[in-house]
Design an enzyme around this catalytic site. Sequence first.
Site, PDB file in Angstrom:
ATOM      1  NE  ARG A  16     -46.180  14.621  25.006  1.00 10.83           N
ATOM      2  CZ  ARG A  16     -46.842  13.731  25.743  1.00 10.83           C
ATOM      3  NH1 ARG A  16     -47.963  14.089  26.361  1.00 10.83           N
ATOM      4  NH2 ARG A  16     -46.396  12.495  25.874  1.00 10.83           N
ATOM      5  CE  LYS A  23     -36.870   8.387  27.828  1.00 10.46           C
ATOM      6  NZ  LYS A  23     -38.294   8.075  28.005  1.00 10.46           N
TER       7      LYS A  23
HETATM    8  N1  BES Z   1     -39.100   8.872  23.508  1.00  6.26           N
HETATM    9  C1  BES Z   1     -40.056   8.559  24.514  1.00  6.26           C
HETATM   10  C2  BES Z   1     -41.055   7.493  24.075  1.00  6.26           C
HETATM   11  C3  BES Z   1     -40.504   6.113  23.796  1.00  6.26           C
HETATM   12  C4  BES Z   1     -40.542   5.135  24.749  1.00  6.26           C
HETATM   13  C5  BES Z   1     -40.011   5.803  22.540  1.00  6.26           C
HETATM   14  C6  BES Z   1     -40.061   3.859  24.484  1.00  6.26           C
HETATM   15  C7  BES Z   1     -39.527   4.525  22.276  1.00  6.26           C
HETATM   16  C8  BES Z   1     -39.558   3.552  23.244  1.00  6.26           C
HETATM   17  C9  BES Z   1     -40.831   9.810  24.886  1.00  6.26           C
HETATM   18  O1  BES Z   1     -40.150  11.010  24.784  1.00  6.26           O
HETATM   19  C10 BES Z   1     -41.210   9.653  26.307  1.00  6.26           C
HETATM   20  O2  BES Z   1     -40.344   9.654  27.134  1.00  6.26           O
HETATM   21  N2  BES Z   1     -42.517   9.550  26.570  1.00  6.26           N
HETATM   22  C11 BES Z   1     -42.997   9.395  27.893  1.00  6.26           C
HETATM   23  C12 BES Z   1     -44.136  10.358  28.065  1.00  6.26           C
HETATM   24  C13 BES Z   1     -44.581  10.543  29.497  1.00  6.26           C
HETATM   25  C14 BES Z   1     -43.506  11.225  30.296  1.00  6.26           C
HETATM   26  C15 BES Z   1     -45.837  11.344  29.505  1.00  6.26           C
HETATM   27  C16 BES Z   1     -43.451   7.950  28.076  1.00  6.26           C
HETATM   28  O3  BES Z   1     -43.932   7.353  27.116  1.00  6.26           O
HETATM   29  O4  BES Z   1     -43.268   7.415  29.160  1.00  6.26           O
HETATM   30 MN    MN Z   2     -39.038  11.484  26.506  1.00  6.83          MN
END
Ligand code: BES
Ligand code: MN
Length: 518
Positions: A372, A298
């Site tokens: 997931r 990230k």
């Molecule tokens: N933990 C994150 C989602 C999240 C984002 C929670 C902001 C709280 C605040 C999750 O694991 C994630 O990174 N999701 C990605 C999925 C994508 C890579 C398909 C996302 O939402 O960008």
């Molecule tokens: Mn994630």
Amino acid sequence: MEIKVTQGNIVEHATPALVVNLFKGVTAPGGATGAVDHALSGLISRLIESGEITGASGEITLIHTSAITSGGSGSGLAAERVLVAGLGESEKFDYEAIRRISAQVARRLRSLKVKSAATIVHGTGIGGLDPAQGAEAIAEGTILGLYRFDKYKSSKNGDGDGEDGEDGGNGLELIELVEMDGSKIAALESGVARGDSYANGTNFARDLVNEPPNVLSPTEMAKRASAMAEDAGLRIEVLEADECRALGMGSYLSVAAGSTEPPKFIHITYEGDAGNADNNVWIIGKGITFDSGGLSLKPPGSMVTMKGDMGGGAAVIGAMQVIAALKPRINVHAVCAATENMPSGSATRPGDVVRAMNGKYIEVENTDAEGRLTLADAICFAKGKGAKQIIDVATLTGAVSVALGKGHIGAFSNNEEFYGQVEQAASERGELIWRLPLGSVTKRQNNSVVADIKNTGGRGAGSITAAHFIHEFAEDTPWVHLDIAALNMSDSVSGVNVRGASGASTRLLARLVENLAG
Ligand code: BES
Ligand code: MN
Ligand code: ZN
């Protein structure tokens, strides 16, 4: 902080602060507020007439009575202060309104540095609400609203700037619910006890989320869950990585592969209907104690709140504490497959194919879609143990904030009846959910060229494709998925929430279990 029920007449009740209320548009207050107005020679009525008090929702007016201004005598009221809390329009009034105003009043009382206060039970007059449930809502709102996470702050009172509930006070010790009618006392007391349980379980979840990720590792999370379970008389089992490997949880373990912190698969059991194993519900929470994204790293701005990525797990553990106190007649299993998601030489790569507990092969297209992967094996585990209905809660996607903002939790289901029960429980606790569709077009976005499914669905419908992925593992078992990513943390002081963890979905889960138990 103690909340207790006292029989008596509020006009004669000696207290540093007395809380009464007013609905919007009322010009001549009746009931308890009317009696207080009368003891103050019509002062409240005059303030209404002049427009200072309107009864608007959230309006709190402080009146110093002569009991404080002339050292104890003068007014017909034994209280030193009166707070008039605005309840808004009576037609829109509900238990959530009581929770919100109770939280606001409690923070105001704390900032006034009073040690104790007395209140009437709001909304049971012209509001038409049930007194026991009103008392429950007052206790719940008060304890939630006063929550603070100040363990790493040298000054425990806050600096009074209003941020994080930092009102400069810390001494509020007692709130009394004063009721004249002796026949109502027992019901009010049981309401207060229930509100206490709901709020304390939620605050337990908030503490887990607020802890920094160097403290709250999967190991520490399992420790705290164990301590809670022991206190509450619940059974707990924590599976180690090699036990999970033996069970075939290749999907969950692929997320843990990049971290030096060992994963902990937490399973807590409440047996409320021992002779009837099929009367069960499984509540499953995402437990990523820190989500760096893994090798699909990230950017810094997105990583900074990722200590909260175990909010779903915290909610199911907190809900178990509530459930243990309320003792519903149903068997409840909570699961949190806790792990970090870190990049390293041993981390899962984009392109890796992993095998879940049910034998399905998953292409890991993006290691940041890790939640997931952990939920897939947790759900397989639940089904293997005879789960009859499954609800999972997860900070799963950033996309859910884009779709719904902060007003509603995103919801998905394969079963109308179970969904209806979840929606009912949610609205009863003021935790609103909104359903999104699981259609055949978006389902295809998860198709993989090399494996049974891939863990990302490309552009568009990010929350929906995540839900489709989980559905692939829940299959036909009645299932609801809640994406709590947008509501897990609050960035302002509002109603029952302060800045930081909200404990979102803890209360709706406990309420759902109560309703399922009937
Ligand atoms: N933990 C994150 C989602 C999240 C984002 C929670 C902001 C709280 C605040 C999750 O694991 C994630 O990174 N999701 C990605 C999925 C994508 C890579 C398909 C996302 O939402 O960008
Ligand atoms: Mn994630
Ligand atoms: Zn995540």
